[in-house]
Write a protein that holds these residues in place. Structure first.
Motif, mmCIF file in Angstrom:
data_model
loop_
_atom_site.group_PDB
_atom_site.id
_atom_site.type_symbol
_atom_site.label_atom_id
_atom_site.label_comp_id
_atom_site.label_asym_id
_atom_site.label_seq_id
_atom_site.Cartn_x
_atom_site.Cartn_y
_atom_site.Cartn_z
ATOM 1 N N GLU A 1 12.778 5.740 -14.861
ATOM 2 C CA GLU A 1 13.214 4.345 -14.899
ATOM 3 C C GLU A 1 12.258 3.458 -15.692
ATOM 4 O OE1 GLU A 1 16.060 3.233 -13.726
ATOM 5 O OE2 GLU A 1 16.613 5.232 -13.013
ATOM 6 N N LEU A 2 10.957 3.726 -15.575
ATOM 7 C CA LEU A 2 9.963 2.852 -16.198
ATOM 8 C C LEU A 2 9.728 3.187 -17.654
ATOM 9 C CD1 LEU A 2 7.267 2.790 -13.355
ATOM 10 C CD2 LEU A 2 9.024 1.074 -13.821
ATOM 11 N N GLY A 3 10.005 4.425 -18.052
ATOM 12 C CA GLY A 3 9.716 4.859 -19.408
ATOM 13 C C GLY A 3 8.287 5.333 -19.537
ATOM 14 N N THR A 4 7.963 5.837 -20.707
ATOM 15 C CA THR A 4 6.650 6.441 -20.915
ATOM 16 C C THR A 4 5.574 5.436 -21.286
ATOM 17 O OG1 THR A 4 7.217 6.903 -23.227
ATOM 18 C CG2 THR A 4 7.683 8.638 -21.602
ATOM 19 N N GLU A 5 5.978 4.214 -21.668
ATOM 20 C CA GLU A 5 4.990 3.248 -22.136
ATOM 21 C C GLU A 5 4.255 2.547 -20.994
ATOM 22 O OE1 GLU A 5 4.110 3.023 -25.336
ATOM 23 O OE2 GLU A 5 5.514 4.692 -25.513
ATOM 24 N N THR A 6 4.880 2.481 -19.817
ATOM 25 C CA THR A 6 4.247 1.813 -18.682
ATOM 26 C C THR A 6 3.110 2.654 -18.133
ATOM 27 O OG1 THR A 6 6.303 0.707 -18.062
ATOM 28 C CG2 THR A 6 4.615 0.893 -16.357
ATOM 29 N N THR A 7 1.965 2.040 -17.942
ATOM 30 C CA THR A 7 0.823 2.740 -17.337
ATOM 31 C C THR A 7 1.069 2.886 -15.844
ATOM 32 O OG1 THR A 7 -0.715 1.871 -18.994
ATOM 33 C CG2 THR A 7 -1.665 2.663 -16.926
ATOM 34 N N LEU A 8 1.064 4.129 -15.377
ATOM 35 C CA LEU A 8 1.342 4.445 -13.977
ATOM 36 C C LEU A 8 0.130 5.141 -13.374
ATOM 37 C CD1 LEU A 8 3.345 4.674 -11.577
ATOM 38 C CD2 LEU A 8 4.149 6.828 -12.591
ATOM 39 N N LEU A 9 -0.449 4.522 -12.357
ATOM 40 C CA LEU A 9 -1.622 5.066 -11.684
ATOM 41 C C LEU A 9 -1.262 5.520 -10.287
ATOM 42 C CD1 LEU A 9 -4.228 2.282 -12.606
ATOM 43 C CD2 LEU A 9 -3.542 4.273 -13.962
ATOM 44 N N TYR A 10 -2.085 6.425 -9.736
ATOM 45 C CA TYR A 10 -1.945 6.782 -8.323
ATOM 46 C C TYR A 10 -3.144 6.250 -7.566
ATOM 47 C CZ TYR A 10 -2.184 9.074 -3.870
ATOM 48 O OH TYR A 10 -2.293 9.288 -2.522
ATOM 49 N N GLY A 11 -2.886 5.644 -6.408
ATOM 50 C CA GLY A 11 -3.947 5.212 -5.514
ATOM 51 C C GLY A 11 -3.598 5.600 -4.086
ATOM 52 N N GLY A 12 -4.589 5.693 -3.246
ATOM 53 C CA GLY A 12 -4.380 6.078 -1.850
ATOM 54 C C GLY A 12 -5.265 7.248 -1.501
ATOM 55 N N SER A 13 -6.518 6.946 -1.096
ATOM 56 C CA SER A 13 -7.500 7.981 -0.747
ATOM 57 C C SER A 13 -7.763 8.930 -1.912
ATOM 58 C CB SER A 13 -7.045 8.765 0.487
ATOM 59 O OG SER A 13 -6.845 7.906 1.584
ATOM 60 N N ALA A 14 -7.728 8.389 -3.123
ATOM 61 C CA ALA A 14 -7.966 9.199 -4.317
ATOM 62 C C ALA A 14 -9.465 9.384 -4.534
ATOM 63 C CB ALA A 14 -7.342 8.535 -5.536
ATOM 64 N N GLY A 15 -9.834 10.569 -5.009
ATOM 65 C CA GLY A 15 -11.232 10.870 -5.261
ATOM 66 C C GLY A 15 -11.369 12.017 -6.243
ATOM 67 N N PRO A 16 -12.567 12.553 -6.395
ATOM 68 C CA PRO A 16 -12.795 13.657 -7.329
ATOM 69 C C PRO A 16 -11.903 14.863 -7.012
ATOM 70 C CG PRO A 16 -14.881 12.737 -6.604
ATOM 71 C CD PRO A 16 -13.821 12.112 -5.741
ATOM 72 N N GLY A 17 -11.459 15.520 -8.057
ATOM 73 C CA GLY A 17 -10.621 16.707 -7.917
ATOM 74 C C GLY A 17 -9.141 16.439 -7.935
ATOM 75 N N LEU A 18 -8.740 15.173 -7.826
ATOM 76 C CA LEU A 18 -7.310 14.850 -7.750
ATOM 77 C C LEU A 18 -6.684 14.658 -9.122
ATOM 78 C CD1 LEU A 18 -4.883 14.266 -5.916
ATOM 79 C CD2 LEU A 18 -5.597 11.869 -5.865
ATOM 80 N N LEU A 19 -7.391 14.017 -10.038
ATOM 81 C CA LEU A 19 -6.807 13.684 -11.339
ATOM 82 C C LEU A 19 -6.235 14.911 -12.067
ATOM 83 C CD1 LEU A 19 -6.215 11.525 -13.479
ATOM 84 C CD2 LEU A 19 -8.534 11.903 -14.368
ATOM 85 N N PRO A 20 -6.959 16.037 -12.139
ATOM 86 C CA PRO A 20 -6.393 17.192 -12.844
ATOM 87 C C PRO A 20 -5.105 17.713 -12.222
ATOM 88 C CG PRO A 20 -8.763 17.463 -12.548
ATOM 89 C CD PRO A 20 -8.342 16.292 -11.699
ATOM 90 N N ARG A 21 -4.884 17.415 -10.950
ATOM 91 C CA ARG A 21 -3.669 17.885 -10.267
ATOM 92 C C ARG A 21 -2.491 16.926 -10.459
ATOM 93 N NH1 ARG A 21 -5.006 19.873 -4.290
ATOM 94 N NH2 ARG A 21 -3.017 20.941 -4.669
#
Length: 259
Positions: free
Chosen positions: A196-216
């Motif tokens: 719905e948002l398309g590829t141009e919108t920057t989409l982040l994940y938050g919620g107890s995020a820390g090291p090791g999560l980004l590559p997943r």
């Protein structure tokens, strides 16, 4: 080949004291200066400190690519609004992003969809980038979670001709939890949002995020919006290392290190 940048954002909420914030911000600025992908823009980094240290933050990050965000702002530009903070003043200071719609603001301070929309409008008319937080209250099927998020985005009434928003997907049930939401779940929700948002919108994940999560999670999301785990600069360094490896792999270059 142009490689899509990775964005790492950090909010200190109201955890760090004034002097503690100064030390932390000095460490973040040092990491930004030392990290080549941050310097080149392959990795974007922003911080959202508590209001009393915004000016200090702008001073400590001057000369670095670090963007400064505010954790909130008024929906009004000026007026008899004791205790509120004008988006006009924030823009004049050099703040670039405004965090809006966070579940804590909604639940603890009664902010409605209508107020969030008014704040988004105020941010956009003053050239500030809305950092819009969205998320479902309870774990549901990914399609249902995405639908709840899209309803919140729609209610924010973002002006397509205004400053580009950043969307922070933060499942309410994962905020402050011991562990983040399951990566497969996050990726499934993110994929639904992307449709719905398309590829141009920057989409982040938050919620107890820390090291090791980004590559997943990458490239389903463009980065992370970090909280308490990033209050330790060593964790920021680890995440910047992960981001550096991901952008080097995406560009087809040899694996790189951040520092």
């Amino acid at each position: 080949m142009t490689t899509r940048s990775i964005t790492i954002g950090i909010s200190t909420k109201m955890y760090l004291g004034y002097r503690e914030s100064q030390v932390w911000l000095g460490a973040v600025a040092a990491l930004a200066r030392a990290c080549e992908p941050v310097q080149t823009g392959q990795v974007k980094l922003f911080v959202a400190p508590t209001f009393p240290v915004l000016e200090t933050t702008l001073e400590l990050t001057r000369g670095t690519p670090v963007q400064v965000a505010a954790q909130n702002a008024s929906d009004q530009d000026s007026g008899a609004l004791t205790g509120e903070v004008s988006p006009v003043v924030l823009a004049e200071m050099g703040v670039e992003l405004i965090e809006l719609g966070h579940t804590e603001r909604r639940r603890q301070f009664g902010e409605s969809d209508e107020l969030v929309a008014a704040k988004v409008a105020a941010a956009q008319r003053n050239g500030l980038q809305p950092l819009l937080c969205v998320g479902e209250n309870a774990r549901v099927a990914p399609k249902e979670a995405a639908r709840a998020c899209l309803e919140q985005i729609g209610a924010a009434n973002i002006n397509p001709h205004g400053t580009e928003p950043v969307i922070a997907y933060e499942p309410v049930w994962a905020i402050g939890a011991p562990q983040p939401a399951d990566p497969d779940y996050v990726c499934a929700v993110a994929d639904q949002l992307r449709q719905e948002l398309g590829t141009e919108t920057t989409l982040l994940y938050g919620g107890s995020a820390g090291p090791g999560l980004l590559p997943r999670l990458h490239p389903h999301v463009d980065g992370l919006f970090l909280g308490r785990f990033a209050h330790d600069p060593r964790n920021i360094a680890l995440i910047l290392e992960e981001a550096t490896l991901l952008v080097s792999m995406a560009s087809g270059s040899s694996p790189a290190t951040a520092f």
